[in-house]
Scaffold this active site. Structure first.
Site, mmCIF file in Angstrom:
data_model
loop_
_atom_site.group_PDB
_atom_site.id
_atom_site.type_symbol
_atom_site.label_atom_id
_atom_site.label_comp_id
_atom_site.label_asym_id
_atom_site.label_seq_id
_atom_site.Cartn_x
_atom_site.Cartn_y
_atom_site.Cartn_z
ATOM 1 C CG HIS A 130 0.293 6.765 5.610
ATOM 2 N ND1 HIS A 130 1.459 7.231 6.175
ATOM 3 C CD2 HIS A 130 0.514 5.449 5.360
ATOM 4 C CE1 HIS A 130 2.347 6.244 6.259
ATOM 5 N NE2 HIS A 130 1.796 5.139 5.770
ATOM 6 C CD GLN A 137 3.378 5.767 2.648
ATOM 7 O OE1 GLN A 137 2.411 5.206 2.152
ATOM 8 N NE2 GLN A 137 4.395 5.111 3.189
ATOM 9 C CG HIS A 140 -0.320 1.045 7.356
ATOM 10 N ND1 HIS A 140 0.684 0.631 8.207
ATOM 11 C CD2 HIS A 140 0.267 1.907 6.481
ATOM 12 C CE1 HIS A 140 1.819 1.241 7.851
ATOM 13 N NE2 HIS A 140 1.589 2.002 6.810
ATOM 14 C CB CYS A 142 5.378 2.085 7.202
ATOM 15 S SG CYS A 142 4.859 3.588 6.360
ATOM 16 C CG LEU A 143 6.547 0.997 1.130
ATOM 17 C CD1 LEU A 143 5.947 1.296 -0.236
ATOM 18 C CD2 LEU A 143 7.634 -0.068 1.022
ATOM 19 N N GLY A 160 0.835 -1.198 0.000
ATOM 20 C CA GLY A 160 0.000 0.000 0.000
ATOM 21 C C GLY A 160 0.862 1.237 0.000
HETATM 22 ZN ZN ZN Z 1 2.713 3.329 5.740
#
Ligand code: ZN
Length: 158
Positions: free
Chosen positions: A135, A51, A131, A89-90, A46
């Site tokens: 964000h 992000q 999640h 998380c990235l 995701g």
């Molecule tokens: Zn994340």
């Protein structure tokens, strides 16, 4: 098609509230394509627009079930059950933490044609929806961990 730079924890953009999307534009369509490219390149399940530095209520999710999901202005309208599990998380590469999430969610969103639809998620999909939606409100999973973050040897694949 382009890979965008993933913003990392510590970047202020990850802590801001995102704005609703009012209409589809070619710029937005490009952003969505780029978000998929960026997510797949990073082996994520995701990715949320903040992000990649864009403060809009948009996420993409692909848990590998052959059903990639673009969620515009998503809202969780029902949730139940509970699951405890590991999350990554990235924006926090190489780290994991244990987070309790609902086991089942019902989410209302707009698709890429700006049409409303409902998606239901259980297990991993419910976790991914929670999640990614966090964000959009500037919340990171590390804010919700039971006992903090710990390192993983290789970046988490999911
Ligand atoms: Zn994340």
């Amino acid at each position: 098609m382009a890979i965008r730079k993933i913003r990392l924890d510590g970047d202020d953009v990850l802590r801001k509230e995102c704005k609703p999307i009012e209409k589809m534009t070619s710029r937005l369509a490009t952003l969505i394509d780029d978000m998929y490219d960026t997510m797949y390149e990073a082996n994520g399940v995701g990715l949320a627009a903040p992000q990649v530095g864009i403060l809009k209520r948009l996420v993409v999710i692909d848990i590998g079930d052959g059903n990639p999901l673009t969620l515009i202005n998503p809202v969780i309208i029902e949730s139940d059950g509970e699951q405890e599990g590991e999350e990554g998380c990235l924006s926090l590469p190489g780290l994991q933490g244990t987070v309790i999430r609902p086991n089942h969610v019902v989410c209302k969103a707009l698709n890429e044609d700006m049409e409303e639809f409902i998606v239901e998620g259980e297990g991993l999909l419910a976790r991914a929806i929670c999640h990614e939606l966090d964000h959009l409100d500037g919340v990171l999973y590390k804010d919700r961990t039971l006992d903090g973050l710990y390192s993983v040897e290789a970046p988490k694949e999911d």
